[in-house]
Design a protein around this motif. Structure first.
Motif, PDB file in Angstrom:
ATOM      1  N   UNK A  32      32.886  50.093 101.067  1.00 45.67           N
ATOM      2  CA  UNK A  32      34.089  49.495 100.497  1.00 45.67           C
ATOM      3  C   UNK A  32      33.818  48.014 100.286  1.00 45.67           C
ATOM      4  N   UNK A  33      34.096  47.515  99.071  1.00 50.61           N
ATOM      5  CA  UNK A  33      33.867  46.093  98.800  1.00 50.61           C
ATOM      6  C   UNK A  33      35.084  45.276  99.194  1.00 50.61           C
ATOM      7  N   UNK A  34      34.894  43.983  99.322  1.00 45.65           N
ATOM      8  CA  UNK A  34      35.976  43.078  99.688  1.00 45.65           C
ATOM      9  C   UNK A  34      37.053  43.086  98.604  1.00 45.65           C
ATOM     10  N   UNK A  35      36.648  43.098  97.337  1.00 49.46           N
ATOM     11  CA  UNK A  35      37.635  43.078  96.245  1.00 49.46           C
ATOM     12  C   UNK A  35      38.460  44.369  96.204  1.00 49.46           C
ATOM     13  N   UNK A  49      34.002  49.386 107.686  1.00 46.48           N
ATOM     14  CA  UNK A  49      33.370  48.527 106.687  1.00 46.48           C
ATOM     15  C   UNK A  49      32.219  47.770 107.317  1.00 46.48           C
ATOM     16  N   UNK A  50      31.264  47.418 106.481  1.00 41.69           N
ATOM     17  CA  UNK A  50      30.148  46.556 106.874  1.00 41.69           C
ATOM     18  C   UNK A  50      30.074  45.457 105.827  1.00 41.69           C
ATOM     19  N   UNK A  51      30.511  44.278 106.206  1.00 40.27           N
ATOM     20  CA  UNK A  51      30.535  43.136 105.302  1.00 40.27           C
ATOM     21  C   UNK A  51      29.772  41.988 105.921  1.00 40.27           C
ATOM     22  N   UNK A  52      29.375  41.061 105.080  1.00 36.25           N
ATOM     23  CA  UNK A  52      28.679  39.887 105.582  1.00 36.25           C
ATOM     24  C   UNK A  52      28.784  38.741 104.611  1.00 36.25           C
ATOM     25  N   UNK A  53      28.298  37.586 105.026  1.00 39.26           N
ATOM     26  CA  UNK A  53      28.328  36.410 104.180  1.00 39.26           C
ATOM     27  C   UNK A  53      28.095  35.149 104.978  1.00 39.26           C
ATOM     28  N   UNK A  54      28.696  34.072 104.491  1.00 41.42           N
ATOM     29  CA  UNK A  54      28.532  32.754 105.099  1.00 41.42           C
ATOM     30  C   UNK A  54      29.800  32.392 105.864  1.00 41.42           C
ATOM     31  N   UNK A  55      29.652  31.991 107.107  1.00 47.12           N
ATOM     32  CA  UNK A  55      30.811  31.596 107.917  1.00 47.12           C
ATOM     33  C   UNK A  55      31.373  30.288 107.374  1.00 47.12           C
ATOM     34  N   UNK A  73      26.727  39.870  98.914  1.00 48.09           N
ATOM     35  CA  UNK A  73      26.144  41.217  98.990  1.00 48.09           C
ATOM     36  C   UNK A  73      25.107  41.298 100.118  1.00 48.09           C
ATOM     37  N   UNK A  74      25.005  42.479 100.708  1.00 46.26           N
ATOM     38  CA  UNK A  74      24.070  42.679 101.818  1.00 46.26           C
ATOM     39  C   UNK A  74      22.794  43.317 101.306  1.00 46.26           C
ATOM     40  N   UNK A  75      21.692  42.827 101.806  1.00 43.46           N
ATOM     41  CA  UNK A  75      20.393  43.354 101.416  1.00 43.46           C
ATOM     42  C   UNK A  75      19.802  44.221 102.513  1.00 43.46           C
ATOM     43  N   UNK A  76      18.492  44.155 102.619  1.00 44.26           N
ATOM     44  CA  UNK A  76      17.748  44.957 103.574  1.00 44.26           C
ATOM     45  C   UNK A  76      18.184  44.647 105.004  1.00 44.26           C
ATOM     46  N   UNK A  82      22.224  35.061 100.416  1.00 45.30           N
ATOM     47  CA  UNK A  82      22.921  33.789 100.256  1.00 45.30           C
ATOM     48  C   UNK A  82      22.794  33.211  98.857  1.00 45.30           C
ATOM     49  N   UNK A  83      21.842  33.690  98.058  1.00 43.56           N
ATOM     50  CA  UNK A  83      21.676  33.189  96.690  1.00 43.56           C
ATOM     51  C   UNK A  83      22.569  33.911  95.690  1.00 43.56           C
ATOM     52  N   UNK A  84      23.150  35.033  96.080  1.00 43.41           N
ATOM     53  CA  UNK A  84      23.989  35.810  95.169  1.00 43.41           C
ATOM     54  C   UNK A  84      25.376  35.172  95.042  1.00 43.41           C
ATOM     55  N   UNK A  85      26.095  35.602  94.017  1.00 38.18           N
ATOM     56  CA  UNK A  85      27.451  35.088  93.795  1.00 38.18           C
ATOM     57  C   UNK A  85      28.394  35.600  94.879  1.00 38.18           C
TER      58      UNK A  85
END
Length: 166
Positions: A32-35, A49-55, A73-76, A82-85
């Motif tokens: 499930x995405x945040x949007x 859910x499994x979400x991540x990003x910058x605090x 977006x989450x990678x491997x 951190x470079x993604x939108x």
């Protein structure tokens, strides 16, 4: 004969110490995405859910910790890209007993939990709704340091150092 056996045991022990929790490393069965969660919270309430990003901010309270996160977006292995939108913002709630020195503004974080609520936030003249997840597991990551190029670019436009002629 004892030396190779000891090396294998040491390697297994070290690999076990550095492993990522399976909830963080593997996405849920129905991602499930945040949007999606922002617009339709009632449909997705209590969904894992499994979400991540910058605090962005950490707000300790007596019984829980509120973390505002800019989703990426989450990678491997669940590592935030951190470079993604940005995918939006969300809040995560953790029990106060889980306070960690790694939970600070600017760090990367991945969380696993259930979608539990939504909160309003004032951004400029707008009020926005942000999904709130109750986190069960989290993992923090170091941000990548800016790497200088292996060698500086030539001022003449040639991509190789002047001493390199194939």
């Amino acid at each position: 004969m004892k030396w190779p056996r000891a090396a294998v045991i040491a390697a297994l022990l070290l690999a076990g110490c550095a492993s990522t929790p399976p909830q963080i490393a593997n996405p849920p069965a129905q991602p499930l995405s945040v949007s999606e969660a922002t617009g339709h919270l009632a449909e997705h309430l209590h969904q894992p859910v499994r979400w991540g990003g910058i605090i962005l901010s950490v707000t300790p309270q007596p019984e829980e910790i509120w973390i505002e996160i800019e989703a990426r977006p989450l990678g491997h292995w669940g590592h935030p890209n951190e470079d993604a939108a940005s995918l939006g913002r969300f809040y995560a709630r953790l029990p106060a007993t889980r306070m960690d020195s790694d939970l600070r503004s600017g760090r990367l974080i991945t969380l696993y939990g259930v979608l539990s609520d939504e909160a309003t936030q004032q951004l400029g003249n707008r009020r926005i709704l942000l999904p709130v997840m109750t986190a069960e597991q989290f993992s923090t990551w170091e941000r990548r340091a800016e790497q200088p190029p292996a060698f500086p670019r030539s001022p003449y436009g040639w991509p190789y150092p002047p001493y390199y002629f194939p």
